[in-house]
Scaffold this active site. Structure first.
Site, PDB file in Angstrom:
ATOM      1  N   GLY A  14     113.016 104.711   9.659  1.00  0.00           N
ATOM      2  CA  GLY A  14     111.706 104.392  10.242  1.00  0.00           C
ATOM      3  C   GLY A  14     111.852 103.345  11.343  1.00  0.00           C
ATOM      4  N   ALA A  25     119.837  92.609  22.725  1.00  0.00           N
ATOM      5  CA  ALA A  25     120.769  91.506  22.460  1.00  0.00           C
ATOM      6  C   ALA A  25     122.183  92.032  22.252  1.00  0.00           C
ATOM      7  CB  ALA A  25     120.306  90.722  21.227  1.00  0.00           C
ATOM      8  N   VAL A  26     122.303  93.141  21.523  1.00  0.00           N
ATOM      9  CA  VAL A  26     123.642  93.727  21.297  1.00  0.00           C
ATOM     10  C   VAL A  26     124.259  94.068  22.660  1.00  0.00           C
ATOM     11  CG1 VAL A  26     124.844  95.788  20.422  1.00  0.00           C
ATOM     12  CG2 VAL A  26     123.164  94.626  18.979  1.00  0.00           C
ATOM     13  N   ARG A  28     123.510  93.026  25.773  1.00  0.00           N
ATOM     14  CA  ARG A  28     123.795  91.912  26.694  1.00  0.00           C
ATOM     15  C   ARG A  28     124.892  90.999  26.165  1.00  0.00           C
ATOM     16  NH1 ARG A  28     118.200  91.079  29.691  1.00  0.00           N
ATOM     17  NH2 ARG A  28     118.250  93.085  30.771  1.00  0.00           N
ATOM     18  N   ARG A  75     115.634 110.871  10.854  1.00  0.00           N
ATOM     19  CA  ARG A  75     116.231 110.856   9.513  1.00  0.00           C
ATOM     20  C   ARG A  75     117.198 112.050   9.517  1.00  0.00           C
ATOM     21  NH1 ARG A  75     113.192 106.835   7.026  1.00  0.00           N
ATOM     22  NH2 ARG A  75     110.958 106.869   7.453  1.00  0.00           N
ATOM     23  N   GLY A 105     117.211 100.547   7.743  1.00  0.00           N
ATOM     24  CA  GLY A 105     117.044 100.135   6.344  1.00  0.00           C
ATOM     25  C   GLY A 105     118.216 100.557   5.471  1.00  0.00           C
ATOM     26  N   ASP A 106     117.972 100.722   4.162  1.00  0.00           N
ATOM     27  CA  ASP A 106     119.099 100.984   3.242  1.00  0.00           C
ATOM     28  C   ASP A 106     119.808 102.304   3.541  1.00  0.00           C
ATOM     29  OD1 ASP A 106     116.916 102.413   2.329  1.00  0.00           O
ATOM     30  OD2 ASP A 106     117.041 101.724   0.259  1.00  0.00           O
ATOM     31  N   THR A 128     113.239  97.155   9.182  1.00  0.00           N
ATOM     32  CA  THR A 128     112.225  97.990   8.508  1.00  0.00           C
ATOM     33  C   THR A 128     110.995  97.133   8.228  1.00  0.00           C
ATOM     34  OG1 THR A 128     111.597  99.010   6.395  1.00  0.00           O
ATOM     35  CG2 THR A 128     113.570  97.664   6.339  1.00  0.00           C
ATOM     36  N   ASP A 130     109.139  97.413   5.863  1.00  0.00           N
ATOM     37  CA  ASP A 130     108.946  97.269   4.417  1.00  0.00           C
ATOM     38  C   ASP A 130     109.506  95.951   3.871  1.00  0.00           C
ATOM     39  OD1 ASP A 130     108.038  99.859   4.723  1.00  0.00           O
ATOM     40  OD2 ASP A 130     109.861 100.779   3.935  1.00  0.00           O
ATOM     41  N   ASP A 132     112.214  95.504   2.463  1.00  0.00           N
ATOM     42  CA  ASP A 132     112.619  95.822   1.084  1.00  0.00           C
ATOM     43  C   ASP A 132     114.136  95.870   0.897  1.00  0.00           C
ATOM     44  OD1 ASP A 132     113.062  98.088   2.593  1.00  0.00           O
ATOM     45  OD2 ASP A 132     112.372  99.481   1.061  1.00  0.00           O
ATOM     46  N   ARG A 157      86.886  93.935   6.878  1.00  0.00           N
ATOM     47  CA  ARG A 157      86.150  92.898   6.168  1.00  0.00           C
ATOM     48  C   ARG A 157      84.809  92.588   6.855  1.00  0.00           C
ATOM     49  NH1 ARG A 157      87.838  87.625   3.668  1.00  0.00           N
ATOM     50  NH2 ARG A 157      89.180  87.112   5.406  1.00  0.00           N
ATOM     51  N   MET A 172     101.418 100.613   3.908  1.00  0.00           N
ATOM     52  CA  MET A 172     102.796 101.139   3.830  1.00  0.00           C
ATOM     53  C   MET A 172     103.755 100.146   3.199  1.00  0.00           C
ATOM     54  SD  MET A 172     104.113 103.284   7.024  1.00  0.00           S
ATOM     55  CE  MET A 172     103.802 105.025   7.137  1.00  0.00           C
ATOM     56  N   ARG A 174     106.761 101.846   1.507  1.00  0.00           N
ATOM     57  CA  ARG A 174     107.489 102.757   0.606  1.00  0.00           C
ATOM     58  C   ARG A 174     107.204 102.332  -0.836  1.00  0.00           C
ATOM     59  NH1 ARG A 174     111.002 106.552   2.209  1.00  0.00           N
ATOM     60  NH2 ARG A 174     111.335 105.558   4.206  1.00  0.00           N
ATOM     61  N   ALA A 189      92.384  88.876   0.013  1.00  0.00           N
ATOM     62  CA  ALA A 189      92.009  90.043  -0.800  1.00  0.00           C
ATOM     63  C   ALA A 189      91.539  89.605  -2.193  1.00  0.00           C
ATOM     64  CB  ALA A 189      93.192  90.986  -0.932  1.00  0.00           C
ATOM     65  N   HIS A 256     100.864 104.911   9.396  1.00  0.00           N
ATOM     66  CA  HIS A 256     101.845 104.578  10.441  1.00  0.00           C
ATOM     67  C   HIS A 256     101.322 103.630  11.515  1.00  0.00           C
ATOM     68  CE1 HIS A 256     103.586 108.102   8.535  1.00  0.00           C
ATOM     69  NE2 HIS A 256     104.753 107.745   9.038  1.00  0.00           N
TER      70      HIS A 256
END
Ligand code: F6P
Length: 363
Positions: A14, A25-26, A28, A75, A105-106, A128, A130, A132, A157, A172, A174, A189, A256
Site C-alpha cells: 500500500g 533522499a535515497v 540524492r 502487490r 510494510g511487512d 505504511t 497502518d 503496524d 462531528r 483503515m 488492516r 471519540a 482509501h
C-alpha cells in the site's frame, strides 16, 4: 571505496504519504556519495519485469510534497515464487544493481529478506499508514493518515453536533488499531473499537457510554472503529446504537481517502532520515536489515528478527493471526525469546494505557 556503484529503490504494498521523500533522499544521498540510483517501478513486479530507470538528482525533484508514490506500487504474488525471485535477481544483474532499498510494510520486508538471501543486499524502510510493524514505533505515512482522519472526523462531528447524532466511523489499518486509537483520541471519540483490546467492542458498554454522555448534555457522539473489526461490525453497531438509544446514527467508512494527500512535516522528515540511513547501511556493507524508529532515534534491526517479532506480536499479543510460536522462535536463544516477549508485552501495555486514558476523558 564502496563496492556499490548502483543501487535500486522501490516502493511496494500500500502506498503511503512520505514514500516520495524517502525515494528522494535515497537518490540524492547515493548520488552525493558517487553511487548511481535506479528507480524500480511498481515494486517487485517492476523488478521482475525490468521496469526500471536510471535516476539523477533531478528525477526526484518536486516529489517531496506529493502523496502516493511516484515509483508506483503493486502487490505481487509472482515474487513469492522461486522463479519470480530468480527473474528479479536477473534484472539486478542486467542493470548492475548492487543493492536495493525497499520501502513498504511487512510483505515488502519478506521480499527484501528473500532477495538478500539470494545474494542481492537489501535494506527495508517501514512505509505504511497502518504503523503496524512491531519492530518500529513509526512507519512513514502514519502521521499524515492520522491528520487526514482527524480532518474528516472533525467535519462529521460538526454535522453530528448540529443534528444531535452519532457517527460510527471505520478507519483503515488492516488488522491493527493504532490509527483508530490515536486518531480517536485526537477527535475526542466517545468510544474506540480495536482488535487489540477485545473489551473495547462490547456493545452494551458503548451504548452505556453514549447514554451517560447524552445525560450530561453531549450532542455529538463519534465512535471510531478499526477496519480490523471486520466489515460487518461498524454497520451492525450503527443499527444497534440507533435502535437502543433512538439517537439517529450514521455510518462512514473513510477507506482509501486516508491513504492519500500531501505528506505532513513528520512524514517528509522521517522519509528523509530513513532514506539517508538506508543508503549509509548499504554502503557500509549491511544487508537484510530494516531501518526502525525507537525511543526517539533512528535504529536498525535484522529483517528476519523484525518479521519474527511482528508475527509474535500479531499472534500471541494482538490476536490478529495464528502462528506456530515454537517454530517461529526456534532459531532464537532463551534470552532472545525473553527480550522479544518483553518487547511485545510492553507494546501492548502502552496501547492499553493509551486506551484507558482515552476512555477516562472521552465524555
Ligand atoms: O496497508 C495499508 C492498507 O491501506 C490497509 O490499511 C488496508 O487494509 C489495505 O492497505 C487495503 O489494501 P488495498 O489498497 O489493496 O485495498
Amino acid at each position: 571505496m564502496s563496492k556499490f556503484r548502483r543501487i535500486g529503490v522501490l516502493t511496494s504494498g500500500g502506498d503511503a504519504p512520505g514514500m516520495n521523500a524517502a525515494v528522494r533522499a535515497v537518490t540524492r544521498c547515493a548520488n552525493a556519495n558517487g553511487v548511481e540510483v535506479v528507480g524500480i517501478y511498481e515494486g517487485y513486479k517492476g523488478l521482475i519485469e525490468g521496469n526500471v530507470k536510471v535516476f539523477g538528482p533531478r528525477d526526484v525533484s518536486n516529489i517531496i510534497n506529493l502523496g502516493g508514490t511516484s515509483l508506483y506500487s503493486a502487490r505481487c504474488d509472482d515474487f513469492k515464487e522461486e522463479w519470480g525471485m530468480q527473474k528479479a535477481k536477473k534484472t539486478c544483474e542486467k542493470y548492475k544493481i548492487d543493492g536495493i532499498v525497499a520501502i513498504g510494510g511487512d510483505g515488502t520486508f519478506r521480499g527484501a529478506t528473500d532477495l538478500s538471501l539470494r545474494g542481492i543486499p537489501c535494506i527495508g524502510i517501514p512505509g505504511t499508514i497502518d504503523n503496524d510493524i512491531t519492530a518500529t514505533e513509526y512507519s512513514i505515512g502514519y502521521d499524515t493518515a492520522m491528520n487526514t482522519v482527524i480532518e474528516m472526523v472533525d467535519r462529521l462531528r460538526d454535522t453530528c453536533e448540529s443534528h444531535a447524532r452519532c457517527n460510527v466511523v471505520e478507519i483503515m489499518g488492516r488488522n491493527a488499531g493504532y490509527l483508530a486509537l490515536n486518531a480517536g483520541i485526537a477527535v475526542g471519540a466517545t468510544a474506540i473499537c480495536i482488535r487489540e483490546i477485545p473489551s473495547s467492542s462490547n456493545e452494551e458498554e458503548i451504548i452505556a457510554r453514549i447514554e451517560k454522555a447524552r445525560a450530561d448534555g453531549k450532542r455529538n457522539f463519534i465512535i471510531m472503529v478499526a477496519e480490523g473489526m471486520g466489515s460487518e461490525f461498524g454497520p451492525a453497531l450503527t443499527e444497534k446504537i440507533e435502535k437502543v438509544t433512538e439517537i439517529e446514527t450514521r455510518f462512514a467508512r473513510l477507506a482509501h481517502v486516508v491513504r492519500g494527500g500531501s505528506p505532513s512535516v513528520r512524514d517528509r522528515l522521517m522519509g528523509t532520515e530513513m532514506g539517508a540511513k538506508a543508503v549509509e547501511m548499504l554502503m557500509s556493507g549491511q544487508s537484510n536489515m530494516v531501518v526502525c524508529y525507537r525511543h526517539g532515534e533512528i535504529r536498525t534491526s535484522e529483517i528476519t528478527w523484525a518479521l519474527a517479532l511482528d508475527k509474535l506480536f500479531k499472534s500471541e499479543y494482538a490476536g490478529y493471526k495464528k502462528a506456530d510460536i515454537e517454530k517461529l522462535l526456534a532459531p532464537y536463544s532463551a534470552e532472545d525469546r525473553e527480550i522479544m516477549h518483553q518487547f511485545c508485552a510492553t507494546k501492548l501495555e502502552k496501547m492499553k494505557a493509551l486506551y484507558n486514558i482515552a476512555m477516562e476523558i472521552s465524555n
